[in-house]
Write an enzyme that holds these catalytic residues in place. Sequence first.
Site, mmCIF file in Angstrom:
data_model
loop_
_atom_site.group_PDB
_atom_site.id
_atom_site.type_symbol
_atom_site.label_atom_id
_atom_site.label_comp_id
_atom_site.label_asym_id
_atom_site.label_seq_id
_atom_site.Cartn_x
_atom_site.Cartn_y
_atom_site.Cartn_z
ATOM 1 N N GLU A 1 10.217 37.383 41.852
ATOM 2 C CA GLU A 1 9.005 37.536 41.760
ATOM 3 C C GLU A 1 7.972 39.259 41.678
ATOM 4 O O GLU A 1 8.407 38.812 42.810
ATOM 5 C CB GLU A 1 8.768 36.260 42.176
ATOM 6 N N CYS B 1 0.746 39.234 46.211
ATOM 7 C CA CYS B 1 0.860 38.689 45.021
ATOM 8 C C CYS B 1 -0.058 37.874 44.162
ATOM 9 O O CYS B 1 0.158 38.449 43.456
ATOM 10 C CB CYS B 1 2.670 38.092 45.149
ATOM 11 N N GLY C 1 8.847 41.185 45.297
ATOM 12 C CA GLY C 1 8.753 43.095 45.314
ATOM 13 C C GLY C 1 7.681 43.300 43.624
ATOM 14 O O GLY C 1 7.258 43.038 43.295
#
Length: 514
Positions: A256, A293, A232
């Site tokens: 992460e 991401c 997140g």
Amino acid sequence: MSITNDTLQIKFRAFNPVNGQPLDEEFAEALESEVNEACEAAASSFVTYRKKSGEEKAIFFEAIADELLLLGDTLIERASLETGLPATRIQNERGRTIAQLLLFADLLREGSWVNAIIDTADSTRVPLPKPDVRQMQQPLGPVAVFGASNFPLAFSVAGGDTVSALAAGCPVIVKAHPAHPGTCKLVASAIRQAVSKARMPSGVFNMVHGITHQVGAWLVKHRAMKAVGFTGSYAGGKALFDLAAQRPDPIPVYAEMGSVNPVFFLPGALRDKCEELAKGLAASVTLGNGQFCTNPGMFVLVNTSAGMEFVQKLKEAVEAVNVGPLLTENIQKQYVKSIQRLAADPSINMLTRTDADIVQSHVFTTNTKAASNHDYITEEIFGPCTMGILVKDKLEMIEFAQSLKGQLTATLHSTKEDLEEYRELIEILQQKAGRLIINGFPTGVEVTHAMVHGGPFPATTDSRSTSVGTQAIYRFTRPVCFQDFPNELLPAELKQENPLNIFRKVNNNFVRDL
């Protein structure tokens, strides 16, 4: 969101990002007593689950995969409703999730992942005899997992953190993501079915709902928890990391937290493939509406005529992409706020549409001086935009690379001649990122044994690990050494006769036979 008077339990619903309307089903945030009950069940099940063989856990993983498939279109439709993502994307993500389960099942069956090391005794050694010393990886204990908003399947309830923890022999409690609670509920039901079919201890998997931070805090602080997996934001991951460090017995947090994933375009590559590279970067920036991401939120190139031609073609390619709804209202608001701040900065050029008040894809450019003066220029913006850093020459590019914070990925587009000339840049980027890519783009994280999805802080809280691929299992294990143990008391992985027929490092040689 509402609070019932009789139980003081918070109730909430998911929202459809496409129309902003709440969905029918209501969910209840877990009470502290329910979190404690799940934690205690996990601790109790660990006594049994940690001893399950690789074959037994592999059967369990295959049962989860089967149950996910049995959910059929119900799962696809619910995930699409709660995320606004197209059905084809959810179907592909389900396939990835199942493939990950089966990859770990194969790893567990083969068994050598425990890294068994045996140094045999030598009674004739002088001045002192050498003892028999044997080592292997063993599970930490119950793990709390926090899923991601942008991957409702692959990085959520049955995602990489859950699978790698269960593979290690650790029970798991998942904190369901409040943006897709219905999807989480369906996947959790599939795992519970698999628990029953594979005859695993009932407390090996549990899930709790929560729309506030309190539920997560209860989980992380509970004495039964031995590690945390999180995917997140930086704020969320750092908060959990700090909370875990403040416990009387601190535990590891593998968070992460994203990165800008810089892409360096070297002169020869721009000369040879300018338009192709511009279109490729635009596709990577806007993939999934910029909500991966690994979307490239930054590109770096030398400010030449070829570089400016590339920037213009990138602008045109990005503007041609229609952006869909972002995952949640909060993500959308934060994206617009970030774009407005960049647009208001006179040191930044906003090349794309000038309306910064709605969700659109954007390209910006600036220089290294501005980037060094304003941290927000080089921070991740979760959405379809990218920032170009224009440098004067090779030396400035290398200096800028040295100034970068930790990243999940770093990419170079280059010719063979470029790679020879910029070898120093490659050396620097190895210290900055978990994965280096040449002549590709960072979006798309292959689930393999060799994959690294991680990197130095602030990309993650621990640069020594990965959250994707089978090496992720080692986040949830620790080495245990057995000295001068009688053979009958050793774990099967370390017994003299090697009953599991796994590869072991015996007196510095990798063998199956002692």
